[in-house]
Design an enzyme around this catalytic site. Structure first.
Site, short mmCIF file in Angstrom:
data_model
loop_
_atom_site.label_atom_id
_atom_site.label_comp_id
_atom_site.label_asym_id
_atom_site.label_seq_id
_atom_site.Cartn_x
_atom_site.Cartn_y
_atom_site.Cartn_z
N ASP A 1 1.34 27.74 38.73
CA ASP A 1 0.54 28.49 37.77
C ASP A 1 0.66 29.95 38.18
O ASP A 1 0.17 30.33 39.26
CB ASP A 1 -0.92 28.02 37.81
CG ASP A 1 -1.80 28.71 36.78
OD1 ASP A 1 -1.41 29.78 36.27
OD2 ASP A 1 -2.89 28.18 36.48
N SER B 1 8.89 40.28 23.99
CA SER B 1 8.72 39.85 22.60
C SER B 1 8.82 41.07 21.70
O SER B 1 8.66 42.21 22.16
CB SER B 1 7.34 39.20 22.43
OG SER B 1 6.98 39.09 21.08
N TYR C 1 -2.10 38.86 23.16
CA TYR C 1 -0.66 38.66 23.29
C TYR C 1 0.12 39.98 23.26
O TYR C 1 0.92 40.26 24.17
CB TYR C 1 -0.16 37.74 22.18
CG TYR C 1 1.33 37.46 22.24
CD1 TYR C 1 1.85 36.58 23.17
CD2 TYR C 1 2.21 38.10 21.36
CE1 TYR C 1 3.21 36.33 23.23
CE2 TYR C 1 3.57 37.85 21.42
CZ TYR C 1 4.07 36.97 22.36
OH TYR C 1 5.42 36.74 22.42
N LYS D 1 2.41 41.95 26.17
CA LYS D 1 3.85 42.18 26.05
C LYS D 1 4.19 43.67 26.07
O LYS D 1 5.26 44.06 26.55
CB LYS D 1 4.37 41.53 24.76
CG LYS D 1 4.31 40.00 24.79
CD LYS D 1 5.13 39.41 25.93
CE LYS D 1 5.18 37.89 25.88
NZ LYS D 1 5.99 37.32 26.98
#
Length: 322
Positions: free
Chosen positions: A85, A166, A178, A182
């Site tokens: 992890d 991304s 998100y 990124k």
């Protein structure tokens, strides 16, 4: 007229030179060690299988025992799996120490930072700090932590680092954690690339568009958003309107059908180029949506970006009252 002919021929010559240079490969890579994170499913899973078949000695980290067991069953005895992890600093250090003992003086030729999650995608005023924390911890802090711990081994081999970012690191096409994560990856990637040049280490960044993987499943994203919607206070729901969720879901579904890429091998091919090319690219933009919509849009004025992106969102009821 002669000037334009010379210009045309010169352009063609440069293009052919670039194509030839782009195809040049590093020799004697068979048996080199590489480490890939996030191999349970998606890009990482296919990458682990692909590089194993090509003769690399792959260390593949998985989040779950099930993912590790299934990957091991489909690959050679040379591939080794490890549970990791990336949010757990102690676990990252232990894996780094294990890999160091395995590679010994050879070092690590390749590190592919692929582990990542989407996290909830919903309007900012629907979210709390924990909704932002998880994707940032995994996609950015985890990536940095893995990189820092593997850097001595990468420098030892004068190897390669491949960071999976991304188009969401170029353009904030959705709300939530998100895109901020990124954008952070892009910044870290650029500074790392410059820092490592002196040591002969190449750093590349892959910027996929919207690809069909388990972690980016539209159904999964919609369910997460619906759970948050159902827990919103009445006042917030009133501001958006009871029909907002369904209308916005319909718009997102339409956009996804247009933009979603299904062939994830395109991303793995970029990983391979970054690891094996004599002249790896600094950035790889993958997916028709990334090349022809998201990336060009990211370079346009903010007013154009806002206009086009807001067309793919439902309008809150409060905006109609103004």
């Amino acid at each position: 007229m002669l000037f334009y002919i010379v210009l045309f021929l010169g352009t063609i010559s440069l293009w052919w030179h670039w194509r030839a240079r782009d195809r040049m490969k590093v020799t004697n890579l068979t048996g080199k060690y590489i480490f890939i994170t996030g191999c349970d499913t998606g890009f990482g899973n296919m990458a682990a299988k692909t590089f194993d078949k090509k003769g690399f000695r792959v260390f593949a980290s998985c989040l779950t025992e099930t993912g590790a067991k299934e990957l091991k069953a489909e690959t050679s005895n040379q591939l080794q799996t490890v549970l990791l992890d990336v949010r757990d600093s102690d676990s990252v250090k232990k894996v780094a120490a294990w890999i160091k003992a395995e590679v010994q003086s050879e070092g690590l030729w390749g590190l592919i930072n692929n582990a990542g999650i989407m996290g909830p995608s919903a309007p900012t005023d629907w979210l709390d700090i924990e909704h932002f924390r998880e994707p940032i911890e995994v996609n950015l802090i985890g990536l940095i932590n893995v990189t820092i711990n593997m850097l001595p081994l990468i420098k030892q081999a004068k190897g390669r680092i491949v960071n999976v970012s991304s188009v969401g690191g170029r353009l904030a096409f959705s709300s939530g954690g998100y895109c901020p994560s990124k954008f952070g990856v892009e910044g870290f990637n650029d500074s790392l690339r410059r820092d490592m040049k002196a040591f002969g280490v190449n750093v590349s960044c892959i910027q996929p568009g919207l690809f069909k993987t388990p972690l980016s499943s539209p159904v999964k994203i919609l369910k997460e958003k619906e759970i948050i919607w159902n827990q919103l206070p009445p006042r917030t729901k009133k501001q958006y309107g009871e029909e907002y969720f369904q209308k916005d879901a319909a718009k997102k579904e339409k956009l996804t059908k247009i933009c979603l890429n299904e062939d994830i091998s395109l991303v793995v091919e970029c990983m391979e180029h970054a690891l094996t090319s004599l002249y790896p690219r600094t950035h790889y933009i993958i997916g028709q949506d990334a090349k022809w919509f998201w990336t060009p849009l990211s370079k346009m004025p903010a007013a154009v970006q806002d206009f086009l992106l807001l067309r793919n969102r439902a309008k809150p009821a409060a905006s109609h009252a103004n």
